[in-house]
Motif scaffolding. Structure first.
Motif, PDB file in Angstrom:
ATOM      1  N   TYR A 232      59.200  70.854  10.715  1.00 27.30           N
ATOM      2  CA  TYR A 232      58.360  69.655  10.661  1.00 27.30           C
ATOM      3  C   TYR A 232      58.915  68.656   9.648  1.00 27.30           C
ATOM      4  O   TYR A 232      58.935  67.444   9.894  1.00 27.30           O
ATOM      5  CB  TYR A 232      56.913  70.032  10.308  1.00 27.30           C
ATOM      6  CG  TYR A 232      56.252  70.898  11.349  1.00 27.30           C
ATOM      7  CD1 TYR A 232      55.916  72.211  11.068  1.00 27.30           C
ATOM      8  CD2 TYR A 232      55.974  70.407  12.627  1.00 27.30           C
ATOM      9  CE1 TYR A 232      55.323  73.020  12.026  1.00 27.30           C
ATOM     10  CE2 TYR A 232      55.383  71.205  13.583  1.00 27.30           C
ATOM     11  CZ  TYR A 232      55.065  72.508  13.282  1.00 27.30           C
ATOM     12  OH  TYR A 232      54.482  73.304  14.229  1.00 27.30           O
ATOM     13  N   ALA A 233      59.390  69.177   8.503  1.00 26.04           N
ATOM     14  CA  ALA A 233      59.953  68.286   7.476  1.00 26.04           C
ATOM     15  C   ALA A 233      61.215  67.608   7.989  1.00 26.04           C
ATOM     16  O   ALA A 233      61.426  66.406   7.775  1.00 26.04           O
ATOM     17  CB  ALA A 233      60.246  69.082   6.200  1.00 26.04           C
TER      18      ALA A 233
ATOM     19  N   CYS B 265      61.854  64.431   2.651  1.00 23.44           N
ATOM     20  CA  CYS B 265      61.569  65.296   3.805  1.00 23.44           C
ATOM     21  C   CYS B 265      62.825  66.048   4.237  1.00 23.44           C
ATOM     22  O   CYS B 265      62.766  67.222   4.623  1.00 23.44           O
ATOM     23  CB  CYS B 265      61.040  64.476   4.977  1.00 23.44           C
ATOM     24  SG  CYS B 265      59.357  63.873   4.756  1.00 23.44           S
TER      25      CYS B 265
ATOM     26  N   VAL C  23      61.143  58.539   1.288  1.00 24.20           N
ATOM     27  CA  VAL C  23      60.361  59.648   1.842  1.00 24.20           C
ATOM     28  C   VAL C  23      61.212  60.466   2.815  1.00 24.20           C
ATOM     29  O   VAL C  23      61.124  61.692   2.866  1.00 24.20           O
ATOM     30  CB  VAL C  23      59.078  59.127   2.522  1.00 24.20           C
ATOM     31  CG1 VAL C  23      58.303  60.263   3.152  1.00 24.20           C
ATOM     32  CG2 VAL C  23      58.204  58.407   1.504  1.00 24.20           C
ATOM     33  N   ALA C  24      62.062  59.776   3.582  1.00 26.39           N
ATOM     34  CA  ALA C  24      62.934  60.487   4.516  1.00 26.39           C
ATOM     35  C   ALA C  24      63.883  61.421   3.763  1.00 26.39           C
ATOM     36  O   ALA C  24      64.140  62.549   4.212  1.00 26.39           O
ATOM     37  CB  ALA C  24      63.726  59.485   5.359  1.00 26.39           C
TER      38      ALA C  24
ATOM     39  N   THR D 181      62.045  67.059  11.133  1.00 29.00           N
ATOM     40  CA  THR D 181      61.651  66.088  12.172  1.00 29.00           C
ATOM     41  C   THR D 181      61.131  64.813  11.537  1.00 29.00           C
ATOM     42  O   THR D 181      61.459  63.701  11.976  1.00 29.00           O
ATOM     43  CB  THR D 181      60.583  66.700  13.084  1.00 29.00           C
ATOM     44  OG1 THR D 181      61.030  67.966  13.555  1.00 29.00           O
ATOM     45  CG2 THR D 181      60.278  65.790  14.265  1.00 29.00           C
ATOM     46  N   ALA D 182      60.313  64.977  10.514  1.00 24.75           N
ATOM     47  CA  ALA D 182      59.771  63.795   9.823  1.00 24.75           C
ATOM     48  C   ALA D 182      60.891  62.966   9.216  1.00 24.75           C
ATOM     49  O   ALA D 182      60.862  61.726   9.271  1.00 24.75           O
ATOM     50  CB  ALA D 182      58.787  64.247   8.728  1.00 24.75           C
ATOM     51  N   SER D 183      61.907  63.629   8.641  1.00 23.74           N
ATOM     52  CA  SER D 183      63.005  62.873   8.017  1.00 23.74           C
ATOM     53  C   SER D 183      63.782  62.085   9.078  1.00 23.74           C
ATOM     54  O   SER D 183      64.204  60.944   8.829  1.00 23.74           O
ATOM     55  CB  SER D 183      63.928  63.808   7.254  1.00 23.74           C
ATOM     56  OG  SER D 183      64.797  64.503   8.116  1.00 23.74           O
TER      57      SER D 183
ATOM     58  N   ALA E 260      63.297  68.936   1.929  1.00 22.35           N
ATOM     59  CA  ALA E 260      62.350  70.003   2.268  1.00 22.35           C
ATOM     60  C   ALA E 260      62.823  70.740   3.516  1.00 22.35           C
ATOM     61  O   ALA E 260      62.743  71.976   3.599  1.00 22.35           O
ATOM     62  CB  ALA E 260      60.956  69.429   2.497  1.00 22.35           C
ATOM     63  N   GLY E 261      63.345  70.000   4.482  1.00 26.95           N
ATOM     64  CA  GLY E 261      63.835  70.620   5.707  1.00 26.95           C
ATOM     65  C   GLY E 261      65.009  71.546   5.465  1.00 26.95           C
ATOM     66  O   GLY E 261      65.212  72.510   6.197  1.00 26.95           O
TER      67      GLY E 261
END
Lengths: 259, 165
Positions: free
Chosen positions: B145-146, B18, B14-15, B148-150, B21-22
């Motif tokens: 946000y993507a 993300c 998932v990272a 940061t999530a990664s 996407a980032g």
């Protein structure tokens, strides 16, 4: 912690493959392929940005008598009505027009102007079977000649710069389509060749454009008349002075020699 | 232990997504304005007031082409190369029975703590533009946000693998 050589080296490529695949998917999601297509029912601003004429006329002759490049002006017709007439770009094989054109006479005469009135753009509404006709004229003194034009189905146009390419005297024409009031910082460019996607080249102007040709001719004639007026006045004064001098000379001769 | 390794694998996957996407989505969007004079100035320079979006790779390229080569290299290394290398090491820890060298694992665990620096920079930029006159507006994009999530998921995956091993 056990350590040793990595037997399946392909594992190291997995994150790179994941990241690349994810980037492709998210890129497609962020910018769908039909994002630039015109949507039926929506209105758009359309204007002519650039036109390029061939260096010579079909008979090999010069555009203007003095050997200069043509004075190009563009017209856009939608539903048989002229929705845009550009200013004349003098002495250019590649004419460029800006959508902002301030008509000082109108501003002074009307006493006010708003942002919409100074943008010289045509407004159209997208219809699936709609068509726009874009033509370019060479405006000369006493003669307005049709350089060329394109008949373009609205479904072939995209948001951004639509570059039309032809094989006649009009080599290319750039038609810009924008959302109302939405100027694009980096518009995407689209190429449309005559004969593709329903785009056809016009060798004669449609009737709806002929009125524009008359207006260009009238404008040129009016401009010429205005330019010649002071010259005419000077000539008249010179003629008057010559008459006065001749009368004075005749009077002197009669007085001194006639006696 | 097997369960923790599976959890770490999922977190790393998932990272990675993300992170991609980032990279692609805009980090922030900026709308310039000139206060009450905006309509008049927009008339003569409409392109200056269009909404602009910024992505991380695009920002690095802009720095590079603008002559800020050192800054572009630093940002490119920290934001692009190191995260990919970190995810590679995480995958190695999760899937391979053999483990990567300890020095490599320790290095990336230390470096991962500083991955939030880009997010801090973006937050500071937002604050800076909000304080500019004329009403210019800036908003954080989905890419921030993507990204940061990664970073957070990568930290979590690293912690889970540390406990699993």
């Amino acid at each position: 912690m056990a350590t040793g050589p990595l037997t399946h080296k392909w594992i190291l490529a997995v994150p790179l493959i994941l990241i690349t695949a994810g980037a492709v998917v998210f890129h497609k999601l962020a910018r769908p392929a039909d994002a630039a297509a015109l949507k039926a029912g929506n209105s758009y601003d359309v204007w002519l940005a650039e036109a390029e004429a061939s260096p010579t006329r079909p008979d090999g002759g010069q555009w203007d008598m003095d050997g200069s490049a043509p004075d190009l002006a563009g017209v856009l017709v939608w539903k048989g009505q002229r929705v845009l007439e550009t200013v004349t770009s003098p002495d250019q094989l590649i004419a460029r027009w800006d959508p902002v054109a301030l008509n000082l006479y109108k501003v002074i005469a009307n006493g006010e102007a708003d942002t919409a009135s100074v943008r010289r753009v045509g407004h159209i509404r997208m219809e699936s079977d709609g068509v726009v006709e874009a033509g370019v004229f060479d405006s000369d003194l006493g003669n307005v000649e049709f350089v060329g034009g394109f008949r373009i189905p609205l479904r072939s146009l995209h948001l951004g710069i639509n570059q039309l390419h032809g094989s006649g005297m009009l080599k290319s024409l750039s038609v810009v389509v924008e959302k109302p009031g939405g100027h694009q910082a980096d518009p995407e460019a689209w190429r449309l060749d005559a004969g593709a996607e329903g785009v056809s080249e016009m060798t004669e102007p449609p009737d709806s454009m002929k009125g524009a040709a008359s207006r260009f001719a009238r404008d040129i004639t009016t401009t010429a008349k205005d330019a010649l007026k002071p010259l005419g006045k000077d000539l008249q004064e010179a003629e008057q002075q010559a008459d006065d001098a001749a009368r004075k000379a005749a009077g002197w001769i009669q007085k001194h020699i006639g006696e | 232990m097997r369960r923790r390794r599976l959890l770490a694998t999922c977190l790393t996957t998932v990272a990675c997504l993300c992170f991609s996407a980032g990279m692609v989505l805009p980090m922030f969007k900026m709308q310039a304005a000139a206060g009450h004079w905006t309509p008049l100035v927009k008339l003569f320079a409409p392109g200056e007031f269009d909404e602009r979006t910024f992505t991380l790779p695009g920002g690095i390229l802009t720095l590079w082409s603008g002559g800020e080569v050192i800054l572009a290299c630093i940002l490119g290394t920290i934001s692009l190369i190191l995260p990919v290398a970190k995810f590679t090491v995480l995958w190695w820890e999760c899937l391979a029975p053999e483990h990567p060298p300890t020095r490599v694992v320790v290095f990336f665990r230390i470096v991962s703590r500083y991955s939030m620096v880009e997010v801090l920079l973006i937050a500071l930029t937002v604050l800076l533009v909000k304080g500019m006159p004329g009403g210019s507006h800036i908003s954080v994009g989905a890419g921030t946000y993507a990204f940061t999530a990664s970073v957070i998921l990568g930290l979590a995956a690293g912690e889970v693998t540390r406990r699993a091993l």
